[in-house]
Motif scaffolding. Sequence first.
Motif, PDB file in Angstrom:
ATOM      1  N   GLN B 116       0.790  -1.233   0.000  1.00  0.00           N
ATOM      2  CA  GLN B 116       0.000   0.000   0.000  1.00  0.00           C
ATOM      3  C   GLN B 116       0.824   1.287   0.000  1.00  0.00           C
ATOM      4  N   GLY B 118       1.681   3.323  -2.458  1.00  0.00           N
ATOM      5  CA  GLY B 118       1.050   4.390  -3.235  1.00  0.00           C
ATOM      6  C   GLY B 118      -0.201   4.940  -2.568  1.00  0.00           C
ATOM      7  N   CYS B 119      -1.031   4.056  -2.021  1.00  0.00           N
ATOM      8  CA  CYS B 119      -2.227   4.523  -1.307  1.00  0.00           C
ATOM      9  C   CYS B 119      -1.823   5.468  -0.190  1.00  0.00           C
ATOM     10  N   ASN B 207       0.389   9.017  -9.026  1.00  0.00           N
ATOM     11  CA  ASN B 207       0.223   9.519  -7.660  1.00  0.00           C
ATOM     12  C   ASN B 207       0.817  10.910  -7.520  1.00  0.00           C
ATOM     13  N   THR B 294      -1.798   1.926  -9.704  1.00  0.00           N
ATOM     14  CA  THR B 294      -1.979   3.361  -9.449  1.00  0.00           C
ATOM     15  C   THR B 294      -3.462   3.707  -9.415  1.00  0.00           C
ATOM     16  N   ASP B 297      -4.632   2.893  -6.093  1.00  0.00           N
ATOM     17  CA  ASP B 297      -4.212   3.906  -5.109  1.00  0.00           C
ATOM     18  C   ASP B 297      -5.186   5.080  -5.084  1.00  0.00           C
ATOM     19  N   CYS B 300      -8.501   4.139  -3.615  1.00  0.00           N
ATOM     20  CA  CYS B 300      -8.390   4.041  -2.155  1.00  0.00           C
ATOM     21  C   CYS B 300      -8.484   5.440  -1.531  1.00  0.00           C
TER      22      CYS B 300
END
Lengths: 313, 313
Positions: B116, B118-119, B207, B294, B297, B300
């Motif tokens: 996680q 990128g999230c 991101n 991505t 992400d 999320c």
Amino acid sequence: MTDDPTADDAAADDTAADHSATGDSAGDGAAEDGRERPRTPAENAQLALLLDVAGTPKPGNVDRARDLPDLRFEHFLAGAVGSGEGLRRAESGAPVGLAFERAVEGMRHQSGGNTQFGCLLLLVPLVRAAAAGELSPAGATRVVESTTVADAADFYRAFEHVDVAVGDPPADAAALDVRRGSDAIPALRERGTTLYDVMAASEGDGNAAEWTDGFSRTFRTADAILADDGPVPDRVARAFVGLLADWEDSLVRTNHGPEAAAEVGRRAAEARGDPERVAELADEFVAEGVNPGTTADVVCAATFVALERGVEV
Amino acid sequence: MTDDPTADDAAADDTAADHSATGDSAGDGAAEDGRERPRTPAENAQLALLLDVAGTPKPGNVDRARDLPDLRFEHFLAGAVGSGEGLRRAESGAPVGLAFERAVEGMRHQSGGNTQFGCLLLLVPLVRAAAAGELSPAGATRVVESTTVADAADFYRAFEHVDVAVGDPPADAAALDVRRGSDAIPALRERGTTLYDVMAASEGDGNAAEWTDGFSRTFRTADAILADDGPVPDRVARAFVGLLADWEDSLVRTNHGPEAAAEVGRRAAEARGDPERVAELADEFVAEGVNPGTTADVVCAATFVALERGVEV
């Protein structure tokens, strides 16, 4: 409570300052090592709540593959998130009753109703014991035996947050019926009833039995999870069927009677070890409205113990 | 940070004392109300991490119904639990870089690798903005624009915790290649590069684009989740397909090239709105090794915004 000072939320600002002070060195391996930490007991408890619902098939329960009509997977996810603060309080040494009440209050912020009341009743004293470095039958027993009247009062308050399926109390204990919630607190105080006393008086309740016999099924099931192999959710699911086969589920007994509970155990014993038959049983139990929730509670507590003892996710 | 004093872990002992003091009244409705609280921003962020992996089908990603060969559902559960401390630090106002590095360090305690990263890069500034009561494109932009060189250094340190798939930096920025981890920190300091500067220089990273354009896809996708109906994980899955159809996934581009990324988008657009076709796409992407991470992400992060704006689980 833990060897790692960074695990203490209250120390966040101090740690940030330390961090800046050491950040000037180009290679900060020592600082890296200093900031390493495994999961804390509260984190392992939260992860146990999640692994418990992720294991599949867990006949009659919500799992990764099955929802119940009004109780869905995401309600358990939200319940696990909301329980975190109460679990962290238990880790920090808060009284068992208060930490439990806080965890249940946090858990209830989802529309599925009671998702993890029973799991939390087992996890909170186990987290306390683990934080004190005494996660053993004797250590857990010391925690539950030291509970007070105030803990009992908070336990009763927790019943006001969610609807919990419980059996009738003995005739001489109607004043202490948990379904009375806070209204029972004056009677608790008058009689000097501790939370341990409440559990000792809860005959036939599987979670109360864990409190009063050294969490024997919890630790035995943790051993089974540790001795098993493969992904942890698969081990959890197998442990669930094994426990259901060996031990009467008190929620099934409360909701459907002793004969139904015995029959559920027989069917689990027959299916055990046969993944296809266990999957059929999962569909059958959902169709029949059979929900062995106490077994799930004990398996969740056992998963916590297994995580504390090093099972890797 | 929050209107509710009980949400502050540091106040646990004080709250316990208050609680005992009010516990003597038989009906403690007022105390009950006083202890009510919705989820905090850090809790909503943790729940978003869990709902993100629970939504299904999310073609090419681990979801409730699908694992990847070495990356399984439970790795995401453990990652979400471990991220909690860093997210709570963000809520308490810790620097974005430090909170992110702590969240990633906590996330990595599972055997699946990068679950996680990128999230969290999106969630941490959004949690900061939400805790300040400014969860909007302008508020989030204020948070990211205020990042410093120290935040950039912590971001680079976070790359040492897990393997993250990233593209090559521009030729004139080799000294700041994130894959150098802490070794790049002297160059950051020398050039006075803030974390916002790092993101602004990360051309083609989805991101980073959120950081520099007011989290436009995040907020747009949150609107889609809020306007949709049904269980939240289902809304998350639909939002994922919609975003994948409308926007090139930069992880797919990094791993498979621009033509493959465009083709993935075309296939998502064709399947959108047809659950059967989306489920087929999920199997196809897993078989082809296509992982639109991505997009996951951003969805999320959008789920977090939707939770903050009142979507109910």
